[in-house]
Scaffold this motif. Structure first.
Motif: not given
Length: 157
Positions: A143-155
């Motif tokens: 959940e952390l990797k595919d949710g928050l971290e993935k979106r943070l990297i995209g931004v």
């Protein structure tokens, strides 16, 4: 970045035109400026600003949803007589690389009730997170990797 600064300039121009210097006036100026920039995007030759706005909006909405759900879970545990705590420490491998990305990710994890960033490994590849409600370690990591971290990297990239 220049389109963002131009959007801010358009927002201030909007505030001058309307004669109001308030937050709602600035926000409506940002929206009007965004629409103007979007309509004239072919003149600028770049569309990264418009895709970043969508990514940032999606990131903020995702984080707010997670924040509300985490608050409700903690509040439910406090208000019910049964104790649902199942604490644990989870190692989360990091895909974020720069100091800024690692710091933002760790702070966003800490801002969410029920989780606390404890430490980053010396090689900056692992984040240690304390979790109040750890049912499945792998699911939490996912959940952390595919949710928050993935979106943070995209931004951020």
């Amino acid at each position: 970045m220049s389109q963002f600064l131009f959007n801010i300039l358009l927002a201030f121009a909007w505030m001058l035109l309307t004669g109001e210097s308030s937050a709602p006036s600035f926000i409506s100026g940002m929206v009007v400026g965004y629409l103007i920039l979007w309509m004239s995007r072919s003149a600028f030759g770049k569309e990264t600003y418009f895709s970043k706005i969508r990514q940032v909006t999606g990131f903020v909405l995702y984080f707010l949803k997670e924040l509300i759900l985490a608050n409700l879970r903690v509040a439910f545990d406090i208000l019910t007589p049964k104790n649902y705590l199942d604490p644990g420490i989870v190692e989360v491998p990091l895909d974020v690389e720069t100091d800024l990305e690692i710091t933002l990710f760790a702070n966003l994890v800490t801002l969410t009730p029920g989780t606390l960033s404890l430490d980053v490994s010396d090689d900056r590849k692992t984040l240690y997170v304390h979790v109040m409600y750890l049912e499945d370690e792998e699911q939490f990591r996912h959940e952390l990797k595919d949710g928050l971290e993935k979106r943070l990297i995209g931004v951020m990239r």
